[in-house]
Design an enzyme around this catalytic site. Structure first.
Site, mmCIF file in Angstrom:
data_model
loop_
_atom_site.group_PDB
_atom_site.id
_atom_site.type_symbol
_atom_site.label_atom_id
_atom_site.label_comp_id
_atom_site.label_asym_id
_atom_site.label_seq_id
_atom_site.Cartn_x
_atom_site.Cartn_y
_atom_site.Cartn_z
ATOM 1 N N THR B 182 0.870 -1.189 0.000
ATOM 2 C CA THR B 182 0.000 0.000 0.000
ATOM 3 C C THR B 182 0.908 1.239 0.000
ATOM 4 O O THR B 182 1.378 1.636 -1.054
ATOM 5 C CB THR B 182 -0.972 0.011 1.203
ATOM 6 N N LYS B 208 4.000 -6.971 3.798
ATOM 7 C CA LYS B 208 3.757 -5.558 3.576
ATOM 8 C C LYS B 208 3.392 -4.958 4.926
ATOM 9 O O LYS B 208 2.898 -5.644 5.818
ATOM 10 C CB LYS B 208 2.635 -5.302 2.556
ATOM 11 N N THR B 219 -0.259 -7.455 12.609
ATOM 12 C CA THR B 219 -0.394 -6.036 12.324
ATOM 13 C C THR B 219 0.020 -5.668 10.920
ATOM 14 O O THR B 219 0.392 -4.544 10.675
ATOM 15 C CB THR B 219 0.457 -5.267 13.314
ATOM 16 N N GLU B 305 5.392 4.154 7.795
ATOM 17 C CA GLU B 305 5.052 5.359 7.032
ATOM 18 C C GLU B 305 5.907 6.557 7.459
ATOM 19 O O GLU B 305 5.912 6.942 8.620
ATOM 20 C CB GLU B 305 3.563 5.675 7.186
ATOM 21 N N ASN B 429 -0.551 10.495 5.818
ATOM 22 C CA ASN B 429 -1.833 10.148 6.431
ATOM 23 C C ASN B 429 -2.852 11.258 6.447
ATOM 24 O O ASN B 429 -4.024 11.028 6.735
ATOM 25 C CB ASN B 429 -1.598 9.602 7.829
ATOM 26 N N THR B 434 -6.887 10.699 -0.944
ATOM 27 C CA THR B 434 -6.995 11.636 -2.073
ATOM 28 C C THR B 434 -5.792 11.543 -2.999
ATOM 29 O O THR B 434 -4.831 10.840 -2.737
ATOM 30 C CB THR B 434 -7.148 13.074 -1.555
#
EC number: 2.3.1.35
Lengths: 434, 434
Positions: B182, B208, B219, B305, B429, B434
């Site tokens: 992702t 991933k 997780t 992230e 995040n 979008t």
């Protein structure tokens, strides 16, 4: 207020949290009168002040509250197993006879993880103020906030306490409110009045927050004063009870500090009959105190490090209030929910996800779960609702964002507060000491 | 690997986590051989692939692993009370006889909070692949990751599964590894070999991670394959045991997802005697599997992230392994520790603070606590150590930061992994959808 402090004081913030709570005419009808410009000096018999003694580079860093007469005082303290030296000293003070004349607060240095020297320094701070005010040492509390693990610059504190004697007439409560701040962007204060036994009773409050804020008592510094006469045991009871409904329901970053403390002083100058749960107007006093605690708590959440928005999460339909609170904290503490609100992204999947991983929640029927962003329903009985994305984005652009969660598994509810997670949280905390 | 995928695949990352773990010659001596370029297709009898079916705008979003023969399969699943539809369907598949031919994975849509339609869609995905491979439905597992609360675009999945039939010869395991990502910035894979009963046994893995990563099983998505012959109960045991020491010891943001899952397939083609705890070489198998799990877990943490660094927290001197783990997670999960590491600020007060608020820790003697940043001791028996700030800052500039905590209260230890908190976490995040 001097010009060079504009950066930490933004008057436009005043009252946001309160107005948002909807405390207006109804409360005054109920006998409570809110003063958004109120302070810890609004009750009879308190003075407060602050100055710059040099722990920080430029800003105020030493503050005090002094009561004319000894005030019964209740305290709540951090649950962190590592507690800073001033907490140990203040607890010791209150154990003697539960009353205080004064509180000395410094910012810029937490006096935590400083070993025996730190403890000696905290005792010495207490002694300095007691000597200057000519009161017993145990009638003084000491409170610190700031960097952990550095020894207190006692020469500066000592000079500051001496200077205080000369400045005590000039400085005001505004100086106190500034002196307790760290990375806060504004001071936080309020006062609420009520009438008890025909006497006007006032409760005033001040707080600092910003970082290391997580709902697990006491997650910040709070100072509450009242001129009410209150029995010591009842004062303790009231503070613990209301802390659980206010300061313990906010989170900024999930970090529970080593230094946090809320003190509630009651000096009795309002001359009402001594308050306790048996007093017919006990509930009036509690309601006024609750307003003060919740308003300060919300102001802390709103002013969380880097925050651009206050997030309020109301959970209902829970099997117990504890569960409702845990779900609320889980949602308002989720980094993904916080960044979505910052980015005005109505990504409700993250809300649902945070409900689901609440560890206190032992069972959940996903098919009963409903979620609203303000008045916009986004999940209905576990299923997505087709909503207007633009409208939802517009709603999230507001400064006060409310998230409603209905578990439909019981009749209990709770409200928690937090803030969004922005670039500025990272900026502030990636270079706090430098 | 095509040119336009350079943004998600950075070959310079490969092996960082593993090298850091110090698995080199010693392990090979112990009979384990690590292949940093290994994959889930390194064991005998597996093929894997992936393609773009249109759930995502451009990148691969549909992947598969297929075993030549049915493989006994163990699974661990998220503890989130809200579990996505594919988890329910996969659990149901494994309940029949515990073996699988194939796994179908999509990214871009989590198929979570999608009600009865979501469940039907997950069953339909399973049916499609089973029909195409001409196997029983219960011999297929389905796995999804992506946005929560949107219905699966079944027309695209259907077209993708059809296209798969044509592409199955061209696509490779690299396409599979890309199809499961992702917001990951790189693929994560490894293989480890050992010899059991004179037969070469290989274990391969892919994973991933990126967001919604918190140590509370499972997780992230993890796929582990082996050609070893293993008894089903032993396979379950091994996966659960090692998940607790690897995937459950990482955190990125404290958010436990609705979709996470680790599957371990064992197809027996290595022809060793069936492994169980009674087998003399059970420990060899476990050691190899542990290497795979820990390497993938650390790669997930490193690629959290917005992460710029892997943070490893080793806690020793705890009264139990559970407590050591809880303290490690508390430190590595602290937003303030994470931002300090990002900002290369040796602000150890935040580490000590996070140790102190570990809720599982019932007692702590602050005067016994010692802390190191790499080899630089910063706290000694509760007291600050005077260290070279520049040296500490330099240390924190490294890509792999180790924090050591000694509680000196017992003999147990644990290691946890996480990443720093950067501006990019917020950027990613605040605008995920979008």
């Amino acid at each position: 207020m001097s010009t060079d402090d504009k950066d930490i004081l933004d008057s436009t913030d005043t009252g946001i949290a309160l107005q948002d709570a909807g405390h207006t005419e109804q409360d005054i009808k109920d006998g409570l009168s809110i003063n958004l410009d109120g302070h810890v000096t609004s009750p009879l018999g308190y003075k407060a002040g602050g100055l710059h003694c040099g722990i920080k580079r430029k800003r105020h860093d030493l503050g005090w509250i002094i009561s004319e007469v000894p005030a019964f005082t209740a305290g709540v303290y951090t649950t962190n197993l590592i507690q800073a030296a001033p907490l140990q000293v203040t607890k010791e003070s209150l154990q003697v006879d539960g009353s205080l004349y004064a509180v000395l607060v410094n910012s810029g240095n937490a006096n935590a993880c400083t070993g025996m020297q730190g403890l000696e320094d905290a005792y010495e701070m207490r002694r300095m103020l007691a000597e200057q005010l000519e009161v017993e040492k145990h009638q003084v509390a000491v409170v610190s906030t700031g960097v952990i693990g550095e020894l207190m610059p006692m020469d500066k504190i000592s000079a500051g306490v001496k200077e205080m004697k000369e400045q005590v007439a000039q400085t005001t409560v505004l100086d106190f409110e500034k002196a307790i701040l760290t990375t806060d962007t504004c001071t936080k204060h309020i006062a609420v009045e009520c009438v008890i036994d025909g006497c006007k009773v006032t409760i005033g409050g001040a707080a600092k927050g910003s970082g290391m804020i997580h709902p697990n008592m006491a997650t910040m510094l709070g100072f509450i004063t009242t001129d009410a006469t209150v029995e010591p045991a009842a004062l303790d009871l009231a503070l613990k009870h209301l802390t659980n409904k206010s300061f313990n329901r906010i989170t900024v970053d999930g970090d529970t500090s080593t230094n946090d403390m809320v003190l509630l002083m009651a000096n009795g100058l309002a001359k009402n009959d001594s308050l306790s749960p048996q007093h017919p107007q006990w509930d009036t006093f509690l309601a006024a105190l609750e307003l003060v605690c919740k308003d300060l708590a919300k102001k802390i959440a709103r002013d969380g490090e880097g925050a651009t928005k206050l997030i309020e999460v109301q959970v209902k339909g829970a099997e117990s209030e504890q569960i409702a609170e845990a779900v609320g904290k889980s949602v308002v503490g989720s980094s993904l929910v916080k960044t979505a609100v910052y980015g005005t992204d109505p990504n409700w999947g993250r809300i649902v996800c945070a409900v689901g991983y609440t560890s206190e929640l032992k069972s959940l029927d996903p098919n009963l779960l409903s979620v609203w962003l303000g008045e916009i329903q986004v999940v209905d009985n576990g299923l997505p609702v087709s909503f207007n994305e633009e409208e939802a984005t517009l709603y999230l652009e507001q400064e006060n964002v409310k998230i409603y969660v209905d578990l439909q598994m019981g009749s209990h509810e709770a409200t928690c507060w937090g803030c969004d997670l922005s670039y500025d949280y990272v900026r502030i905390n990636a270079s706090y000491r430098t």
